[in-house]
Design a protein around this motif. Structure first.
Motif: not given
Lengths: 407, 445
Positions: A23-49
């Motif tokens: 996770x250190x090398x992923x472009x994920x913000x260091x804070x917990x998701x602030x909006x529903x959009x962030x929550x949805x975007x930073x959740x990876x589906x199957x086979x996604x990167x």
């Protein structure tokens, strides 16, 4: 050899097993998701990167950072991250003299600087009720259209460069260089001109400018057509652009698009005709539109606009009256309290300035309307479903400028 | 010396291996030649007894050494030709017309820090460039440069070529996978998909030619095309030639099929995390590949080292020993007299010319003239000199075409790339194969 994570508490220690800290090398913000959009975007589906492009990626036209969610080569979702060029220009302008604010306008639109100075001086002239001399208006239109041509040429060249063609950008730069050189002859600068003044322009046309312009106008149409022929009939280029990032006219209007991007979707909206300003009502030119709304239409529309701009320049040269280029104004400007909004048609769309005066020599409130920002917001609707390469095409055809987006 | 030792310390293990092996091979070959010259007969007998081994050592040396100037030449050609096509000047600082710039590029790459990113699989990461470079170099072994000038003449030469050329993708995939970078990963997987797809039309387009030739030995294929240029296989396999050239462009990762290192999309593809000489090997391999694919196109379709017309054979046999003692006078006085004679017009024509400047000009002219005369004599008298020249002219014409395409064309998209291979090239190659086979059956070979 292999160490276990609990032996090294610090995640910065390079000896920590990477598998546990991917996770250190992923472009994920260091804070917990602030909006529903962030929550949805930073959740990876199957086979996604995630793929992090920017802020120093080669095809982002500045310091745009785009986090892409990929399924193989196909983009599932994108998230443009802004703010890497934020200077707080609006606040700076509220603490500056009216004259000083014009210099802050240039870097907002560093490819065609005159188009950000123009609405600012127009707004102040509305506040001050100044009559601009007609020669100054003609000079504004003349230099502005030259700047529009240089901006469109650059957009066309970078469009090809983003698609892997290395030659068109250099051919474009020959013409653009000639234009900025002749503008430098009257403004003293090649890029950030700082030429328009409240009530006129900073100096009349000189011999150097006119001789260069005469030389260039005699070959400009041919040169632009020849450069365009290199790409327009190239099957690879057409295939890369056709049907990529298609925007229908309703969505384009809903997304507040303006400028060539909107006209490529079939809406003949141009501020030079819709809300005429300066001396444009006296000039004869067409508003080119295209129905397709894809990247190819946006690219071709810019070529059409260049041709129209050359027509306008020609008419300006023939109709240019004599006279002063500056209105008589006191050195210290104190407009009456009030508000003014001025908008002009730039090479990327509608540039607007909203200025509020409280009677002092500084604007009380200062707001900038930038078209690139509104075009950039459509990334999240246009890019998903395409390939990574399509995103480059989309970015090049929308032609955003980060200076205005981040302000 | 310190700079040299520092550079040596920065080299990776494969780099050290290559740079140790290279001088050893050079010394062995030179030693062999010197031994033959000094001892004559007995050594010559030993050489003739072990011709295969000696030939292999010599070929390995020459091939390893020759790839470096080839790559330098290609890099320079690319920089200069693209510059002219872009209306730029291009390199013009190092050496005459910037000819030494690619050498300086090579030295720069050698001196740079050799960096392995955290998280990279260091063993795979280190050996990936070596695999790619070795695959490129090993294919040179079967290329017939001129009559009698080839590494090995296999009767499965073409098959060997395709097998070795296909190994290069393993190196790219290794580099892409082991870099711990998503751009590299995408680049590596793109190269795998692309090269495997284009390998099939590439091979199939050559099969039609193989039916006509009846052999896979590249040397024999070239010999079959001797005579007038109408005997070249390009006139009997035009469709095969077009398919082969397009597929070769994709095989060499060249524009418009350079998705592997699409710089505006995935930064530098598989080479994103590479620096120093490890990147240098990838870089070299690419340019050697351009030369090799051009050379193979020439060998298969354009007559290889054959001249486009029956070349008149005018062997001029020089026997300098027959002159006897006057030969000594010629060797000692000839250069001096020629230099003075060539310098005289310059000295006499301009009063401001210093005598020693005129002499330097005369000496340079004498050298140019001598080399030119020797080359002309070689071209007339030795078929391999003429053949090598024809081969290089044709090959570099194709290298120029590759560079030309890079300056002109944008890049295709990955789905268009794959669709083009499977929907157009493969059926066309099969059609070519079918028509050729049918024609051979009907007309008889």
């Amino acid at each position: 050899m292999a160490t276990t994570p609990h032996q090294h508490a610090s995640a910065d220690d390079p000896r920590v097993l990477l598998d546990d800290h991917m996770g250190l090398y992923e472009p994920i913000p260091p804070y917990p998701p602030r909006t529903e959009r962030e929550q949805e975007f930073y959740t990876l589906g199957d086979g996604e990167m995630f793929l992090n492009a920017g802020p120093h990626h080669l095809a982002t036209h500045g310091v745009l950072r785009v986090v892409m969610k990929l399924d193989g080569e196909r983009i599932v979702d994108v998230d443009p991250v802004l703010g890497y060029l934020h200077r707080g220009v609006e606040k700076l302008c509220e603490n500056a003299d009216f004259h000083q604010t014009i210099a802050y306008m240039d870097p907002l639109e560093y490819v065609a600087s005159l188009f950000c100075e123009w609405p600012a001086v127009m707004a102040y002239e509305k506040l001050l009720d100044v009559e601009v001399p007609r020669r100054a208006e003609y000079i504004r239109v003349l230099t502005g259209e030259l700047n529009r041509v240089s901006s469109h040429l650059l957009a066309m060249g970078f469009h090809a460069l983003d698609l892997g063609g290395i030659t068109p950008i250099l051919y474009s730069f020959i013409e653009r260089d000639e234009i900025v050189e002749m503008l430098a002859a009257i403004t003293g600068q090649r890029m950030l001109f700082n030429y328009f003044r409240i009530g006129g322009v900073n100096g009349d046309l000189n011999h150097d400018f006119m001789s260069r312009l005469g030389d260039w106008m005699s070959r400009a149409g041919q040169q632009v057509a020849a450069n365009a022929a290199l790409l327009n009939e190239n099957e690879i280029f057409v295939q890369r652009n056709r049907g990529v990032g298609t925007m229908d006219r309703v969505t384009a209007i809903k997304h507040c698009w303006t400028g060539p991007n909107l006209r490529a979707s079939g809406v003949p909206f141009d501020l030079r005709r819709a809300h005429p300003y300066s001396v444009y009502p006296e000039l004869d030119f067409d508003i080119p539109t295209r129905a397709e709304g894809d990247s190819l239409a946006r690219y071709l529309l810019r070529i059409d606009e260049v041709k129209q701009s050359l027509r306008i320049i020609d008419q300006c040269l023939h109709q240019m009256p004599d006279g002063p280029v500056m209105a008589k104004l006191p050195r210290l400007l104190r407009p009456r309290p009030g508000r003014a909004f001025a908008a002009i048609e730039g090479p990327r769309g509608e540039y607007g300035i909203y200025a509020v005066s409280d009677g002092t020599d500084q604007p009380f409130r200062f707001r900038i309307h930038d078209p690139s920002f509104l075009h950039l917001q459509s990334f999240t609707t246009l890019a998903p479903g395409g390939l990574i390469a399509d995103w480059m095409t989309l970015n090049a055809s929308l032609d955003p400028i980060m200076g205005g987006i981040d302000k | 010396m310190t700079a040299l030792s520092r550079t040596w310390g920065r080299l990776t293990t494969p780099g050290k291996v290559v740079f140790t092996l290279l001088p050893i091979l050079v010394v062995l070959t030179v030693g062999l030649v010197v031994a033959i010259v000094i001892f004559g007969g007995p050594i010559w007998d030993v050489v003739l007894a072990n011709l295969g081994v000696v030939r292999f050592v010599a070929a390995a040396t020459i091939i390893l050494v020759i790839t470096i100037p080839i790559a330098f030449l290609n890099i320079f050609l690319e920089m200069k030709v693209i510059a002219f096509m872009n209306l730029r000047i291009g390199p013009d600082r190092v050496g005459p017309w910037g000819t030494l710039l690619s050498v300086v590029h090579g030295l720069k790459v050698l001196m740079k820090e050799d960096f392995t990113p955290t998280g990279a699989d260091s063993v795979v990461f280190t050996w990936a460039p070596v695999v790619t470079y070795a695959a490129a170099v090993m294919t040179v072994l079967v290329l017939p440069f001129a009559p009698g000038l080839y590494g090995q003449d296999f009767n499965i030469g073409l098959l060997y070529f395709f097998a070795m050329g296909g190994l290069g993708v393993v190196g790219l995939l290794m580099g892409g996978w082991s870099s711990f970078n998503k751009y590299s990963l995408l680049g590596g997987l793109r190269s795998a998909a692309q090269i495997i797809s284009y390998e099939i039309p590439l091979t199939l387009s050559a099969v039609g030619l193989l039916i006509l030739a009846g052999t896979m030995s590249l040397n024999t294929i070239v010999q079959q095309q001797s005579g007038w240029f109408t005997d070249w296989y390009v006139f009997r396999q035009p469709l095969g030639f077009v398919i082969f050239f397009i597929a070769a462009t994709a095989e060499g990762n060249r524009t418009p099929f350079d998705l592997t290192e699409a710089d505006s999309e995935i930064v530098a593809g598989f080479a994103t995390e590479y620096s120093g000489m490890r990147f240098g090997f990838f870089f070299f391999a690419e340019y050697v590949n351009v030369f090799i694919l051009s050379a193979l196109t020439v060998v298969l379709f354009l007559g290889g080292w054959n001249a486009p017309f029956p070349f008149p054979h005018l062997a001029v046999n020089l026997d300098p020993g027959g002159l006897g003692i006057p030969l000594l006078f010629l060797l000692t006085l000839g250069p001096a007299i020629a230099t003075i004679v060539l310098a005289a017009p310059f000295y006499l024509a301009r009063s401001s010319m210093r005598w020693w400047v005129a002499l330097i000009i005369g000496f340079a002219l004498f050298n140019v003239l001598t080399v030119g005369l020797i080359l002309t004599w070689g071209f007339i008298s030795f078929s391999w000199v003429a053949g090598l020249l024809w081969f290089l002219v044709k090959t570099f014409t194709f290298v120029f075409v590759f560079v030309w395409m890079r300056a002109t064309l944008p890049r295709v998209r990955i789905d268009q790339l794959m669709g083009f291979a499977w929907k157009w090239l493969l059926p066309a190659a099969l059609l070519n194969l079918f028509v050729t086979a049918a024609a051979v059956v009907v007309v008889g070979s």
